[in-house]
Motif scaffolding. Structure first.
Motif, mmCIF file in Angstrom:
data_model
loop_
_atom_site.group_PDB
_atom_site.id
_atom_site.type_symbol
_atom_site.label_atom_id
_atom_site.label_comp_id
_atom_site.label_asym_id
_atom_site.label_seq_id
_atom_site.Cartn_x
_atom_site.Cartn_y
_atom_site.Cartn_z
ATOM 1 N N ILE A 91 50.215 -7.832 80.913
ATOM 2 C CA ILE A 91 51.482 -7.026 81.058
ATOM 3 C C ILE A 91 51.832 -6.531 82.308
ATOM 4 O O ILE A 91 52.851 -6.259 82.905
ATOM 5 C CB ILE A 91 51.137 -5.888 79.867
ATOM 6 C CG1 ILE A 91 50.890 -6.504 78.575
ATOM 7 C CG2 ILE A 91 52.088 -4.900 79.875
ATOM 8 C CD1 ILE A 91 52.278 -7.509 78.260
ATOM 9 N N GLU A 92 50.592 -6.330 83.054
ATOM 10 C CA GLU A 92 50.721 -5.646 84.544
ATOM 11 C C GLU A 92 51.216 -6.503 85.409
ATOM 12 O O GLU A 92 52.050 -6.301 86.214
ATOM 13 C CB GLU A 92 49.433 -5.015 84.997
ATOM 14 C CG GLU A 92 48.615 -3.814 84.105
ATOM 15 C CD GLU A 92 47.364 -3.472 84.831
ATOM 16 O OE1 GLU A 92 46.945 -4.226 85.723
ATOM 17 O OE2 GLU A 92 46.794 -2.577 83.922
ATOM 18 N N ALA A 142 53.095 2.002 76.686
ATOM 19 C CA ALA A 142 54.493 1.526 76.077
ATOM 20 C C ALA A 142 54.832 2.341 74.704
ATOM 21 O O ALA A 142 53.982 2.938 74.072
ATOM 22 C CB ALA A 142 53.943 -0.115 75.672
ATOM 23 N N TYR A 156 47.726 2.608 77.469
ATOM 24 C CA TYR A 156 49.045 2.170 78.173
ATOM 25 C C TYR A 156 50.188 2.766 77.458
ATOM 26 O O TYR A 156 50.350 3.444 76.255
ATOM 27 C CB TYR A 156 49.299 0.616 77.533
ATOM 28 C CG TYR A 156 50.353 -0.058 78.503
ATOM 29 C CD1 TYR A 156 50.148 -0.315 79.746
ATOM 30 C CD2 TYR A 156 51.486 -0.297 77.955
ATOM 31 C CE1 TYR A 156 51.208 -0.939 80.536
ATOM 32 C CE2 TYR A 156 52.521 -0.863 78.792
ATOM 33 C CZ TYR A 156 52.192 -1.074 80.022
ATOM 34 O OH TYR A 156 53.423 -1.905 80.682
ATOM 35 N N ALA A 171 59.759 -0.055 84.588
ATOM 36 C CA ALA A 171 59.485 -0.961 83.856
ATOM 37 C C ALA A 171 58.455 -0.438 82.563
ATOM 38 O O ALA A 171 58.234 -0.975 81.553
ATOM 39 C CB ALA A 171 58.734 -2.117 84.560
ATOM 40 N N SER A 172 57.622 0.247 83.129
ATOM 41 C CA SER A 172 56.272 0.612 82.111
ATOM 42 C C SER A 172 57.308 1.429 80.914
ATOM 43 O O SER A 172 56.475 1.483 79.792
ATOM 44 C CB SER A 172 55.607 1.632 82.746
ATOM 45 O OG SER A 172 56.085 2.855 83.008
ATOM 46 N N VAL A 224 58.554 -1.431 78.147
ATOM 47 C CA VAL A 224 57.777 -2.078 77.464
ATOM 48 C C VAL A 224 57.792 -1.656 75.860
ATOM 49 O O VAL A 224 57.468 -0.202 75.776
ATOM 50 C CB VAL A 224 56.239 -2.299 77.975
ATOM 51 C CG1 VAL A 224 55.456 -3.226 77.251
ATOM 52 C CG2 VAL A 224 56.496 -2.826 79.291
ATOM 53 N N GLU A 237 54.913 -6.702 84.175
ATOM 54 C CA GLU A 237 55.915 -5.490 84.287
ATOM 55 C C GLU A 237 56.679 -5.479 85.594
ATOM 56 O O GLU A 237 57.613 -4.668 85.630
ATOM 57 C CB GLU A 237 54.676 -4.235 84.432
ATOM 58 C CG GLU A 237 55.239 -2.857 84.036
ATOM 59 C CD GLU A 237 54.255 -1.898 83.916
ATOM 60 O OE1 GLU A 237 53.665 -1.549 84.985
ATOM 61 O OE2 GLU A 237 53.617 -1.555 82.892
#
Length: 184
Positions: A140-141, A177, A175, A25-26, A29, A144
């Motif tokens: 976001i966490e 992303a 982060y 997932a990370s 983003v 995610e």
């Protein structure tokens, strides 16, 4: 070329690259970073980002957080809400947990309605409503762990290295992303 034109051009280049399914997932983003002063201009042109996404063959779901704090507060029991307002720190404390969870549930509903969720670009707008109550990083966490496709976060702020600063005011957080910037 203005900053939103540049952001749109950079996004067009990014979305036309083949998407790799099955990434953590990370790595799914994307942060579309632009100056906070350009928020209104960006929102007026959000349909262009949708068209570019669909032209690249990907479904688009926009999740707008604008007004979500008011909707959440209105859903809270009136007596409980009155107690929170007696102590302004309490509102922030509840927002960090309960409002974040409410936003996450709303996100889940959008994901459930997506036609091809693993290929869908979920566009998150209206982050300015979070300011003073909920950190973008916390949201976001929370998200995610839940989305199967790609999360495009329209981020009013700046990026320096891997550090993102929300509205150019908050201390940044690191982060990983993929950044899509409003500059060359």
């Amino acid at each position: 070329m203005n900053r939103i034109d540049q952001l749109l051009g950079n996004y067009r280049s990014h979305i036309q690259m083949p998407l790799r399914l099955g990434l953590p997932a990370s790595q799914r983003v994307w942060f579309a970073v632009y100056p906070a002063a350009e928020e209104r201009r960006l929102l007026n042109r959000i349909d262009e980002f949708e068209m570019v996404t669909k032209d690249a063959g990907h479904p688009w779901v926009r999740i707008d957080l604008q007004g979500s704090l008011a909707r959440w507060l209105a859903s809270v029991d009136e007596e409980e809400r009155a107690e929170w307002f007696k102590n302004s720190d309490a509102i922030e404390l509840y927002a960090k947990a309960e409002w974040r969870d409410d936003l996450t549930q709303c996100f889940h509903k959008e994901v459930a309605h997506a036609t091809a969720p693993e290929r869908t670009v979920f566009a998150l707008t209206g982050l300015m409503d979070l300011y003073d109550f909920l950190h973008v990083s916390d949201l976001i966490e929370s998200l995610e762990k839940t989305f199967p496709g790609y999360l495009l976060v329209f981020f009013p702020g700046e990026k320096e290295g891997n550090t993102y600063r929300f509205l150019d005011a908050r201390t940044g957080w690191n982060y990983l992303a993929a950044p899509i910037l409003s500059e060359k």
